[in-house]
Design a protein around this motif. Structure first.
Motif, PDB file in Angstrom:
ATOM      1  N   LEU A   1     143.677  81.516  -7.675  1.00  0.00           N
ATOM      2  CA  LEU A   1     142.726  82.355  -6.953  1.00  0.00           C
ATOM      3  C   LEU A   1     143.433  83.409  -6.109  1.00  0.00           C
ATOM      4  O   LEU A   1     142.942  84.518  -5.959  1.00  0.00           O
ATOM      5  CB  LEU A   1     141.822  81.500  -6.067  1.00  0.00           C
ATOM      6  CG  LEU A   1     140.762  80.693  -6.825  1.00  0.00           C
ATOM      7  CD1 LEU A   1     139.960  79.833  -5.857  1.00  0.00           C
ATOM      8  CD2 LEU A   1     139.804  81.619  -7.588  1.00  0.00           C
ATOM      9  N   GLU A   2     144.597  83.020  -5.610  1.00  0.00           N
ATOM     10  CA  GLU A   2     145.340  83.965  -4.784  1.00  0.00           C
ATOM     11  C   GLU A   2     145.579  85.261  -5.554  1.00  0.00           C
ATOM     12  O   GLU A   2     145.275  86.356  -5.069  1.00  0.00           O
ATOM     13  CB  GLU A   2     146.678  83.329  -4.407  1.00  0.00           C
ATOM     14  CG  GLU A   2     147.183  83.738  -3.050  1.00  0.00           C
ATOM     15  CD  GLU A   2     148.407  82.905  -2.699  1.00  0.00           C
ATOM     16  OE1 GLU A   2     149.498  83.470  -2.767  1.00  0.00           O
ATOM     17  OE2 GLU A   2     148.244  81.684  -2.417  1.00  0.00           O
ATOM     18  N   SER A   3     146.090  85.112  -6.773  1.00  0.00           N
ATOM     19  CA  SER A   3     146.351  86.341  -7.527  1.00  0.00           C
ATOM     20  C   SER A   3     145.039  86.993  -7.968  1.00  0.00           C
ATOM     21  O   SER A   3     144.956  88.209  -8.114  1.00  0.00           O
ATOM     22  CB  SER A   3     147.274  86.093  -8.717  1.00  0.00           C
ATOM     23  OG  SER A   3     146.942  84.907  -9.343  1.00  0.00           O
ATOM     24  N   TYR A   4     144.027  86.176  -8.135  1.00  0.00           N
ATOM     25  CA  TYR A   4     142.732  86.735  -8.532  1.00  0.00           C
ATOM     26  C   TYR A   4     142.167  87.635  -7.427  1.00  0.00           C
ATOM     27  O   TYR A   4     141.726  88.749  -7.682  1.00  0.00           O
ATOM     28  CB  TYR A   4     141.763  85.607  -8.875  1.00  0.00           C
ATOM     29  CG  TYR A   4     140.375  86.107  -9.175  1.00  0.00           C
ATOM     30  CD1 TYR A   4     140.138  86.941 -10.258  1.00  0.00           C
ATOM     31  CD2 TYR A   4     139.300  85.768  -8.355  1.00  0.00           C
ATOM     32  CE1 TYR A   4     138.876  87.432 -10.526  1.00  0.00           C
ATOM     33  CE2 TYR A   4     138.024  86.252  -8.610  1.00  0.00           C
ATOM     34  CZ  TYR A   4     137.822  87.088  -9.694  1.00  0.00           C
ATOM     35  OH  TYR A   4     136.576  87.578  -9.953  1.00  0.00           O
TER      36      TYR A   4
ATOM     37  N   GLY B   1     134.519  96.239 -16.310  1.00  0.00           N
ATOM     38  CA  GLY B   1     135.629  96.767 -15.521  1.00  0.00           C
ATOM     39  C   GLY B   1     135.908  95.938 -14.276  1.00  0.00           C
ATOM     40  O   GLY B   1     136.748  96.285 -13.468  1.00  0.00           O
ATOM     41  N   ARG B   2     135.179  94.820 -14.133  1.00  0.00           N
ATOM     42  CA  ARG B   2     135.391  93.969 -12.946  1.00  0.00           C
ATOM     43  C   ARG B   2     136.466  92.915 -13.251  1.00  0.00           C
ATOM     44  O   ARG B   2     136.678  92.567 -14.417  1.00  0.00           O
ATOM     45  CB  ARG B   2     134.122  93.215 -12.618  1.00  0.00           C
ATOM     46  CG  ARG B   2     133.032  93.747 -11.726  1.00  0.00           C
ATOM     47  CD  ARG B   2     133.025  95.004 -11.018  1.00  0.00           C
ATOM     48  NE  ARG B   2     131.969  95.876 -11.523  1.00  0.00           N
ATOM     49  CZ  ARG B   2     130.688  95.779 -11.226  1.00  0.00           C
ATOM     50  NH1 ARG B   2     130.259  94.873 -10.381  1.00  0.00           N
ATOM     51  NH2 ARG B   2     129.807  96.614 -11.737  1.00  0.00           N
ATOM     52  N   ALA B   3     137.052  92.398 -12.194  1.00  0.00           N
ATOM     53  CA  ALA B   3     138.142  91.436 -12.361  1.00  0.00           C
ATOM     54  C   ALA B   3     137.630  90.073 -12.807  1.00  0.00           C
ATOM     55  O   ALA B   3     136.666  89.552 -12.244  1.00  0.00           O
ATOM     56  CB  ALA B   3     138.885  91.289 -11.043  1.00  0.00           C
ATOM     57  N   GLY B   4     138.271  89.516 -13.809  1.00  0.00           N
ATOM     58  CA  GLY B   4     137.929  88.176 -14.289  1.00  0.00           C
ATOM     59  C   GLY B   4     139.014  87.190 -13.908  1.00  0.00           C
ATOM     60  O   GLY B   4     140.194  87.501 -13.997  1.00  0.00           O
ATOM     61  N   GLY B   5     138.606  86.023 -13.450  1.00  0.00           N
ATOM     62  CA  GLY B   5     139.582  84.982 -13.100  1.00  0.00           C
ATOM     63  C   GLY B   5     139.309  83.729 -13.902  1.00  0.00           C
ATOM     64  O   GLY B   5     138.175  83.493 -14.329  1.00  0.00           O
TER      65      GLY B   5
ATOM     66  N   TYR C   1     142.066  65.617 -13.549  1.00  0.00           N
ATOM     67  CA  TYR C   1     142.177  67.026 -13.923  1.00  0.00           C
ATOM     68  C   TYR C   1     141.726  67.983 -12.827  1.00  0.00           C
ATOM     69  O   TYR C   1     141.309  69.082 -13.108  1.00  0.00           O
ATOM     70  CB  TYR C   1     141.398  67.294 -15.214  1.00  0.00           C
ATOM     71  CG  TYR C   1     141.909  66.482 -16.364  1.00  0.00           C
ATOM     72  CD1 TYR C   1     143.104  66.832 -16.988  1.00  0.00           C
ATOM     73  CD2 TYR C   1     141.229  65.359 -16.806  1.00  0.00           C
ATOM     74  CE1 TYR C   1     143.602  66.072 -18.031  1.00  0.00           C
ATOM     75  CE2 TYR C   1     141.720  64.594 -17.853  1.00  0.00           C
ATOM     76  CZ  TYR C   1     142.907  64.958 -18.459  1.00  0.00           C
ATOM     77  OH  TYR C   1     143.392  64.203 -19.492  1.00  0.00           O
ATOM     78  N   PHE C   2     141.767  67.522 -11.608  1.00  0.00           N
ATOM     79  CA  PHE C   2     141.448  68.461 -10.525  1.00  0.00           C
ATOM     80  C   PHE C   2     142.690  68.658  -9.672  1.00  0.00           C
ATOM     81  O   PHE C   2     143.213  67.709  -9.098  1.00  0.00           O
ATOM     82  CB  PHE C   2     140.297  67.951  -9.649  1.00  0.00           C
ATOM     83  CG  PHE C   2     139.937  68.925  -8.560  1.00  0.00           C
ATOM     84  CD1 PHE C   2     139.134  70.014  -8.834  1.00  0.00           C
ATOM     85  CD2 PHE C   2     140.451  68.777  -7.269  1.00  0.00           C
ATOM     86  CE1 PHE C   2     138.824  70.942  -7.840  1.00  0.00           C
ATOM     87  CE2 PHE C   2     140.148  69.698  -6.275  1.00  0.00           C
ATOM     88  CZ  PHE C   2     139.326  70.786  -6.564  1.00  0.00           C
ATOM     89  N   SER C   3     143.175  69.882  -9.610  1.00  0.00           N
ATOM     90  CA  SER C   3     144.304  70.166  -8.747  1.00  0.00           C
ATOM     91  C   SER C   3     143.965  71.349  -7.850  1.00  0.00           C
ATOM     92  O   SER C   3     143.916  72.494  -8.297  1.00  0.00           O
ATOM     93  CB  SER C   3     145.550  70.466  -9.591  1.00  0.00           C
ATOM     94  OG  SER C   3     146.479  71.187  -8.811  1.00  0.00           O
ATOM     95  N   ALA C   4     143.712  71.029  -6.582  1.00  0.00           N
ATOM     96  CA  ALA C   4     143.344  72.079  -5.629  1.00  0.00           C
ATOM     97  C   ALA C   4     144.465  73.107  -5.532  1.00  0.00           C
ATOM     98  O   ALA C   4     144.206  74.309  -5.452  1.00  0.00           O
ATOM     99  CB  ALA C   4     143.050  71.461  -4.263  1.00  0.00           C
ATOM    100  N   ALA C   5     145.709  72.631  -5.594  1.00  0.00           N
ATOM    101  CA  ALA C   5     146.845  73.552  -5.441  1.00  0.00           C
ATOM    102  C   ALA C   5     146.865  74.568  -6.582  1.00  0.00           C
ATOM    103  O   ALA C   5     147.038  75.770  -6.345  1.00  0.00           O
ATOM    104  CB  ALA C   5     148.150  72.754  -5.404  1.00  0.00           C
ATOM    105  N   ASN C   6     146.672  74.080  -7.811  1.00  0.00           N
ATOM    106  CA  ASN C   6     146.665  75.005  -8.953  1.00  0.00           C
ATOM    107  C   ASN C   6     145.546  76.025  -8.830  1.00  0.00           C
ATOM    108  O   ASN C   6     145.727  77.206  -9.107  1.00  0.00           O
ATOM    109  CB  ASN C   6     146.452  74.244 -10.263  1.00  0.00           C
ATOM    110  CG  ASN C   6     147.743  73.610 -10.732  1.00  0.00           C
ATOM    111  OD1 ASN C   6     148.794  73.898 -10.185  1.00  0.00           O
ATOM    112  ND2 ASN C   6     147.640  72.752 -11.739  1.00  0.00           N
TER     113      ASN C   6
END
Ligand code: SF4
Ligand code: SF4
Lengths: 387, 425
Positions: B411-414, B386-390, B401-406
């Motif tokens: 994470l914001e919505s997470y 029942g915990r939130a998964g991100g 393949y690293f995008s800090a912005a993405n």
């Protein structure tokens, strides 16, 4: 109906396109028996057959199936076969399978076995962990794996696997392998007659049809095709490698052929000719199955190669088939095939064998681009010969 | 593992740094000192056995991640791609191959010796087989393989155990004897294993300390440092035990004083979110990656990546009374050798035991072993806890393949999801 090559191939194409596996349903009803599916590349189909069940090779959904739910299970950088297989499962198309085997060929198939455990509870699911140690230690381990599977097959089918039933199955599959080898020889001899698109469909049919029926089909096809008068064409002879798991779409196979290449050897549906020698029929059929796995088989990316012969299997294929070049055709994101490729390319370079490489997905839309690439490759060989 | 980033130094960090420097120094002089060198993987590594033969290990994944940290990996990967490697495959492999092609200079700037033996522990990752087939083409030395069967049914069967032990006894030990020119010193092996078990005990205590609130450790970003010695060249050696003793004392101090872990931004005492994380980290922007979380007050209370080189919390310890059997069991138990349902259970337990607010998956483009199936794992864990998964995506060592912005966006919505669940609760 007269069994002409044409209507045999039409039948194969119907089987290939039937993603509801109606043949399996009908076979089960007619024989009041069970069916066990398996993922590429190799499983001992003899053992399934000896329990009176139908082995069914599952090779994804091809380019005929729309993926609606399967994509939600995989990131964009994972090949397509697991997502279309999940789609097959979720849409009930695999419901007639009483079990599914996941041989250890890569971590995607491995993890798919765990996904299956979570998504399709209650079915027999087996991750077939084949030994990569082909000596005494691997023998003991594989014996245990097979014994475990045999027990499960007996339980599912309600039939005992006896030495007699196993010997009978081994003999039938030996005959099937012999016929497939004959078909491959015939294609190499007369590739204008045995079109690769025909052969591809015949191999795909081996995934579905009961082995005796498939063997008869091969015999009929070869009789018919030997008498055919398909025109000779001036194509370059190539070996295709890397396509052992996720399959190229039929349209791509046809396009490669029409681009000026005679494919004189390949590695699709490799499980049906995995063993290079007939398996012993005799007192200890189970041990014979094990020896066959440990012994002389094809070389393929899912089989570890410790010695210095990496790439030589392909080189020998090229030589034996009088091929002039190699096409590396690998599924996108296929680690085993794509990591093998540079090693084998080095050997080809050393041996002066030209090659080209492309990636595909089972539903690739890039047919024209690939056709141009293989066409250019064929032209360059025609023009310059072996560099 | 074995990482040097610019963070506030603690004694344990300095000690680890010295240990690593010392090891690479020894490696660079291995040939002149007549020391034999074994290349081998972290998961399923047989460090005690290698050390019992007085040989020195080199771990290609560690080299790759170090190259990532030092911003060298992008170039190495391109080098490998130039020689025919596909952009689609595991970047650890390409990074290692590229590094070798560029002279095989180790992370401390000293050259790495060529291997005298390639010891392929085929544990938890199919790509390992291909990786060492590739190395075999490059080096003129023997290769030996140890296969640890996959725990597909969620358990170690007697057949699996036998298979691994027999391979060790009949294949691996003889190969080590051949290359080293020595017989296996079983007493020495026992000593090493005893020491390993003690260090493992300490490590488990350290992981468990994250049950405290605030957590004194970050079990992921900090955790990758904590596993350094035990996952690599040092397990079984006294300095490894010492390291964990010192680390444990530091952790105990932080518990007693209710202090959080040290992050690149200083001590993380205001812990807003307790998160469990699955999957390896990104190395090329490790500091930025960590900072994204630290800035939000996230503390990672448990992680699966820090179990790839050994999963000890369920009680497994190297056992001097059963030397080869327990080495085999160790290989069988590494995290990526567990089935997906078992991995779901491990994560579920972490979430519950460490009272996490949620869990995150950092899905790694390179790594089919970890990544294939993670989306289903996420759903299952959400369903069970029942915990939130991100879900975020990056790569280990390919900077493309690293995008800090993405990641920040996701994470914001997470975090909003976690907040919503809190309000709901
Ligand atoms: S296509 Fe390649 S990576 Fe994908 S499942 Fe098959 S073998 Fe594995
Ligand atoms: S696939 Fe994953 S586990 Fe395997 S070598 Fe690459 S990063 Fe490591």
């Amino acid at each position: 109906m007269k069994m002409t090559a044409e209507n045999i191939i039409n039948r194969c194409e119907e089987l290939h396109d039937d993603l509801h596996f109606n043949y399996v349903k009908q076979w089960k009803e007619a024989n009041d028996a069970k069916a066990i599916g398996f993922m590429p590349v190799y499983v001992p189909r003899e053992l399934i057959h000896a329990a009176g069940m139908l082995p069914v090779g599952i090779m994804g959904g091809g380019d005929n199936m729309e993926i609606i739910r399967g994509d939600a299970f995989f990131q964009s950088y994972i090949c397509r076969i697991p997502r279309s297989t999940i789609e097959l499962g979720l849409t009930g198309r695999l419901d007639d399978l009483d079990g599914l085997l996941f041989p250890a060929i890569c971590d995607v198939i491995r993890n798919l076995s765990g996904m299956w455990q979570m998504m399709f509870e209650g079915k027999y699911i087996k991750y077939l962990d084949v030994p990569q140690n082909f000596g005494e230690q691997g023998r003991a381990f594989y014996s245990a794996e097979l014994a475990d599977m045999a027990k499960a097959f007996e339980r599912i089918s309600g039939n005992k696997i006896t030495d007699d039933s196993l010997n009978t199955s081994i003999a039938l599959y030996n005959e099937n392998r012999r016929l497939i080898a004959e078909l491959y020889d015939l294609r190499a001899e007369a590739p204008h007659k045995v079109l690769t698109s025909d052969l591809f469909l015949l191999m795909r049919a081996s995934n579905i049809l009961e082995v005796t029926e498939h063997s008869q089909m091969l015999r009929d096809y070869m009789v018919s095709i030997r008498n055919s008068d398909r025109p000779i064409r001036d194509h370059v002879r190539v070996v295709v490698t890397g396509a052992f798991c996720e399959q190229p779409p039929l349209s791509l196979v046809r396009a490669m052929e029409n681009s000026g290449c005679f494919i004189v050897d390949d590695d699709w549906v490799l499980g049906n000719r995995y063993h290079l020698d007939p398996i012993d029929v005799g007192d200890r059929p189970m041990a014979a199955l094990i020896e066959a796995y440990l012994g002389k088989t094809v070389a393929t990316a899912s089989r570890y190669e410790e010695g210095d012969d990496k790439g030589m299997y392909l080189v020998n294929q090229v030589r034996d088939r009088n091929a002039e070049g190699v096409i590396f055709a690998s599924a996108s994101f296929c680690d085993p095939a794509l990591l093998d490729r540079p090693m084998i390319q080095d050997v080809l370079t050393r041996e002066n064998i030209p090659y080209t490489a492309f990636k595909y997905a089972e539903n690739t839309g890039q047919i024209q681009v690939i056709k141009e690439q293989t066409g250019t490759f064929a032209d360059s060989i025609k023009l310059w010969g072996v560099q | 593992m074995n990482i040097q980033v610019d963070i506030q130094k603690e004694d344990s960090m300095l000690i680890q740094k010295q240990m690593i420097a010392g090891h690479f120094e020894k490696l660079s002089k291995a040939k002149e000192n007549n020391k034999k060198v074994v290349y081998t993987f972290v998961p399923g590594n047989l460090n005690e056995l290698i050390r019992a033969f007085d040989m020195l290990p080199v771990h290609p994944e560690v080299n790759a991640l170090q190259s990532g940290m030092r911003k060298m990996s992008g170039g190495y990967i391109q080098e490998a791609e130039k020689t025919g490697h596909s952009e689609d495959v595991c970047t650890y492999v390409k990074c290692d191959i590229g590094m070798m092609k560029k002279g095989n200079i180790g992370p401390t700037g000293l050259p790495l010796p060529k291997p005298d033996l390639l010891l392929l522990s085929y544990t938890g990752c199919f790509t390992f087989l291909k990786w060492f087939e590739l190395l075999k083409q490059e080096y003129d030395c023997p290769i030996v393989m140890l296969q640890a069967p996959y725990q597909a049914e969620g358990e170690i069967t007697p057949e699996m155990r036998d298979y691994v032990t027999k391979q060790l006894e009949e294949v691996v030990v003889p190969a080590l004897e051949d290359v080293s020119g020595k017989k296996l010193d079983r007493d020495r092996l026992k000593e090493l294993l005893e020491s390993s078990a003690r260090a493992e005990e300490l490590l488990v205590d350290i992981w468990n300390s994250a049950k405290n609130k605030p957590s004194p450790i970050d079990a992921y970003f900090g955790g990758v440092f904590y596993i350094g010695p035990i996952f690599t060249a040092f397990r079984g050696l006294p300095e490894c035990e010492d390291y964990y003793r010192i680390l444990k004392a530091e952790v105990d101090y932080r518990v007693a004083n209710k202090l959080g872990p040290v992050t690149p931004e200083g001590e993380l005492n205001q812990q807003k979110y307790r998160i469990v994380i699955e999957g390896p980290p990104n190395w090329t922007s490790f500091r930025d990656f960590w900072k994204i979380f630290a800035d939000e007050g996230v503390v990672m209370v448990a992680s699966t990546y820090t179990k790839v080189g050994g999963l000890y919390e369920n009680g497994f310890r190297h056992d001097p009374q059963r030397p080869l059997e327990s080495l085999g069991e160790y290989c069988l138990g590494c995290y990526t050798n567990h089935s997906l349902p078992a991995r779901v259970e491990i994560l579920q337990n972490y979430i519950e035991d460490f009272e996490a607010d949620g869990f995150l998956i950092n899905s790694i483009k390179s790594c089919n072993s970890f990544s294939a199936g993670q989306l289903l794992m996420m759903r299952e864990i959400e369903k069970k806890t029942g915990r939130a998964g991100g879900f975020i995506e990056s790569d280990l060592v390919d900077p493309r393949y690293f995008s800090a912005a993405n990641i920040k966006n996701r994470l914001e919505s997470y975090f909003q999801m976690i907040e919503a669940k809190r309000v709901g609760a």
